[in-house]
Motif scaffolding. Structure first.
Motif, PDB file in Angstrom:
ATOM      1  N   TYR A 190       4.394  80.404 -19.178  1.00  0.00           N
ATOM      2  CA  TYR A 190       4.229  78.965 -18.953  1.00  0.00           C
ATOM      3  C   TYR A 190       2.993  78.709 -18.093  1.00  0.00           C
ATOM      4  O   TYR A 190       2.699  79.450 -17.152  1.00  0.00           O
ATOM      5  CB  TYR A 190       5.452  78.375 -18.258  1.00  0.00           C
ATOM      6  N   THR A 191       2.303  77.657 -18.445  1.00  0.00           N
ATOM      7  CA  THR A 191       1.269  77.111 -17.574  1.00  0.00           C
ATOM      8  C   THR A 191       1.856  75.860 -16.922  1.00  0.00           C
ATOM      9  O   THR A 191       2.925  75.388 -17.314  1.00  0.00           O
ATOM     10  CB  THR A 191       0.011  76.730 -18.367  1.00  0.00           C
ATOM     11  N   ASN A 192       1.172  75.321 -15.952  1.00  0.00           N
ATOM     12  CA  ASN A 192       1.634  74.097 -15.302  1.00  0.00           C
ATOM     13  C   ASN A 192       1.335  72.898 -16.205  1.00  0.00           C
ATOM     14  O   ASN A 192       0.174  72.559 -16.425  1.00  0.00           O
ATOM     15  CB  ASN A 192       0.924  73.928 -13.963  1.00  0.00           C
ATOM     16  N   GLU A 197       1.513  69.834 -15.756  1.00  0.00           N
ATOM     17  CA  GLU A 197       0.879  68.704 -15.077  1.00  0.00           C
ATOM     18  C   GLU A 197      -0.641  68.808 -15.092  1.00  0.00           C
ATOM     19  O   GLU A 197      -1.350  67.819 -14.853  1.00  0.00           O
ATOM     20  CB  GLU A 197       1.367  68.630 -13.630  1.00  0.00           C
ATOM     21  N   GLU A 198      -1.148  69.979 -15.381  1.00  0.00           N
ATOM     22  CA  GLU A 198      -2.593  70.164 -15.412  1.00  0.00           C
ATOM     23  C   GLU A 198      -3.161  70.044 -16.816  1.00  0.00           C
ATOM     24  O   GLU A 198      -4.325  70.354 -17.058  1.00  0.00           O
ATOM     25  CB  GLU A 198      -2.950  71.528 -14.813  1.00  0.00           C
ATOM     26  N   ASN A 221       6.764  75.968  -9.312  1.00  0.00           N
ATOM     27  CA  ASN A 221       6.011  75.954 -10.560  1.00  0.00           C
ATOM     28  C   ASN A 221       4.743  76.817 -10.508  1.00  0.00           C
ATOM     29  O   ASN A 221       3.732  76.523 -11.138  1.00  0.00           O
ATOM     30  CB  ASN A 221       5.631  74.528 -10.964  1.00  0.00           C
ATOM     31  N   GLN A 222       4.827  77.886  -9.741  1.00  0.00           N
ATOM     32  CA  GLN A 222       3.713  78.828  -9.684  1.00  0.00           C
ATOM     33  C   GLN A 222       3.713  79.680 -10.952  1.00  0.00           C
ATOM     34  O   GLN A 222       4.759  80.125 -11.423  1.00  0.00           O
ATOM     35  CB  GLN A 222       3.841  79.732  -8.459  1.00  0.00           C
ATOM     36  N   VAL A 223       2.539  79.910 -11.511  1.00  0.00           N
ATOM     37  CA  VAL A 223       2.441  80.700 -12.741  1.00  0.00           C
ATOM     38  C   VAL A 223       1.937  82.106 -12.431  1.00  0.00           C
ATOM     39  O   VAL A 223       1.255  82.338 -11.437  1.00  0.00           O
ATOM     40  CB  VAL A 223       1.494  80.031 -13.761  1.00  0.00           C
ATOM     41  N   GLY A 267       4.054  73.376 -21.347  1.00  0.00           N
ATOM     42  CA  GLY A 267       3.286  74.441 -20.709  1.00  0.00           C
ATOM     43  C   GLY A 267       3.528  75.797 -21.325  1.00  0.00           C
ATOM     44  O   GLY A 267       2.946  76.795 -20.892  1.00  0.00           O
ATOM     45  N   PHE A 274       8.138  80.522 -14.847  1.00  0.00           N
ATOM     46  CA  PHE A 274       7.744  79.834 -13.616  1.00  0.00           C
ATOM     47  C   PHE A 274       8.417  80.506 -12.419  1.00  0.00           C
ATOM     48  O   PHE A 274       9.543  80.984 -12.499  1.00  0.00           O
ATOM     49  CB  PHE A 274       8.182  78.363 -13.643  1.00  0.00           C
TER      50      PHE A 274
END
Length: 351
Positions: free
Chosen positions: A25-27, A29-30, A125-127, A64, A121
Motif C-alpha cells: 500500500y501507498t498512502n 492521501e498523497e 499509515n507508514q509505508v 493505495g 500499512f
C-alpha cells in the motif's frame, strides 16, 4: 483422457507456483503515485533510485493498493527494490541521474520467483515499514535498517568527537556480527557496502580490519557457496582484491613485490641465456667432431697445425715429413671438408 486432464492440471499448478506476487500500500492521501520494481545487481547501488534497474511499473489504486506479479524473476534469491516515486517522467531524468530522488520512498528486500511479499500499512499509515513474506530472508534489510537507526540515535546522544570515535569502533563490529548472524550473504553485503563506503567515518576501521580479519575471506566463501553465478559474488571478489592491492601499495609492499618480480625475471633471463650458450657450445663441439671424423689420423694432425697458421715447411719439420707430403695432406683436407683455402677451413672450426 482423465490422465491427460490430470497432467494438464499438474502442469498448470506448477506454473502457478512459479509466479511471484509483491503487493503493498501507498498512502492514498498523497494521490495515485507510480510504483516501480527494480532488481539490484550492483550492490553499490542498493540505496537510491536508478532507472536502469527498473524491471516493472504499476500504479496504486484509490485505496493505495498495488501489486507486481509474474514469473520472470530469477529462481534464486536476488536483491530487489520497490519504490514509490512522485517525480514526473521529465523530472526523473534529472533527479535520478545520480540515484537521488528527494520525493521517493523505497524498500529493499530479498526474493526469488516463487515468493509472495506483502507490505501492509504500519502505525500511522507508514509505508514500507513491515514485510510479510514466505521467504524468511525477505526482511533482512529491514532488520539492518532498524539497527542502523539505533546506531544513529547513539551517535546523536552526545555530539562530540570522543563519542563519535567510541561509537565508530562499537558499531562497526556490532553491524558486522549482526550481518553474520542473519545467515544470509546478501544481507552481509548490505552491511559491507555501508562499512566499506569511502565517504563514511567507518571506512578507516574497515581498512584496519581488512588487514587482520578473516571475515572478508569467509564472506567470499559464503557468497561463492550460496550464489556462485550471481553478479554480487564476482563484484565482491574484485573489490576485495582491489582494496587489498591499494592497502599493500599504501604500506610500500607493492614496490617491494615489484622489485622481487623484476629480480626474478632478470635471474631467469640470465639462466636462460646460460642455457642457450651451453646448447650452442654443445652443437658447435659436435659439429667440429663430425668434421674431424672425416679425416685420417695424419690429416687431423696436419689440420691442427694449419689452424695455428703454420707454413707447410714448419709443419713438415714438426712432423718429420716432406713438404710435398704436407701439401698432399692439405689438399685432401680441403676436399673432405669441401673448402678452398686455409681461411675457409679455419672458419669451420671457430667456437
Amino acid at each position: 483422457m482423465r490422465i491427460k486432464i490430470l497432467f494438464v492440471f499438474l502442469v498448470i499448478s506448477s506454473v502457478c507456483k512459479a509466479q511471484y506476487s509483491f503487493s503493498g500500500y501507498t498512502n492514498p492521501e498523497e494521490g495515485n503515485r507510480a510504483v516501480y520494481l527494480s532488481i539490484v545487481e550492483d550492490y553499490r547501488k542498493m540505496t537510491g533510485v536508478y532507472s536502469e534497474q527498473i524491471i516493472a511499473k504499476t500504479s496504486a489504486d484509490a485505496t493505495g493498493y498495488f501489486e507486481f506479479k509474474g514469473n520472470m524473476l530469477d529462481t534464486e534469491n536476488r536483491i530487489y527494490r520497490i519504490h514509490i516515486d512522485s517525480c514526473s517522467d521529465i523530472q526523473q531524468d534529472v533527479n535520478h541521474f545520480n540515484g537521488y530522488c528527494a520525493d521517493s520512498e523505497a524498500l529493499l528486500f530479498i526474493a526469488k520467483n516463487t515468493d509472495t511479499l506483502k507490505l501492509p500499512f504500519s502505525f500511522g499509515n507508514q509505508v514500507f515499514c513491515r514485510v510479510e513474506s514466505n521467504n524468511p530472508k525477505a526482511n533482512a534489510f529491514v532488520k539492518i535498517d532498524s539497527l542502523k537507526n539505533d546506531m544513529r540515535f547513539a551517535y546523536g546522544e552526545f555530539r562530540s568527537e570522543a563519542n563519535r570515535k567510541l561509537n565508530n569502533k562499537k558499531w562497526f563490529k556490532t553491524l558486522q556480527y549482526f550481518g553474520e548472524a542473519l545467515d544470509e550473504p546478501l544481507a552481509e553485503l548490505y552491511i559491507y557496502t555501508y562499512l566499506s563506503d569511502r565517504s563514511s567515518d567507518l571506512h578507516s576501521y574497515y581498512v584496519e580490519d581488512l588487514k587482520k580479519n578473516d571475515y572478508y575471506n569467509n564472506l567470499k566463501t559464503r557468497l561463492e557457496g550460496s550464489y556462485p553465478n550471481a553478479p554480487y559474488t564476482k563484484q565482491y571478489a574484485n573489490e576485495l582484491n582491489a582494496d587489498r592491492y591499494m592497502l599493500a601499495a599504501s604500506n610500500g609492499e607493492t614496490a617491494s613485490n615489484w622489485n622481487i618480480l623484476l629480480y626474478s625475471i632478470l635471474g631467469f633471463s640470465v639462466l636462460l641465456n646460460l642455457v642457450f650458450l651451453y646448447q650452442f657450445w654443445m652443437r658447435n663441439t659436435s659439429k667440429i667432431e663430425d668434421l674431424k671424423a672425416k679425416l685420417s689420423k695424419q690429416e687431423q694432425v696436419v689440420l691442427e697445425h694449419l689452424l695455428e697458421d703454420k707454413t707447410n715447411k714448419d709443419i713438415a719439420e714438426a712432423l718429420f715429413l716432406s713438404v710435398s707430403t704436407v701439401k698432399s695432406h692439405t689438399n685432401n683436407i680441403y676436399k673432405k671438408l669441401n673448402v678452398q683455402s686455409r681461411d675457409d677451413a679455419k672458419s669451420l672450426f671457430i667456437k
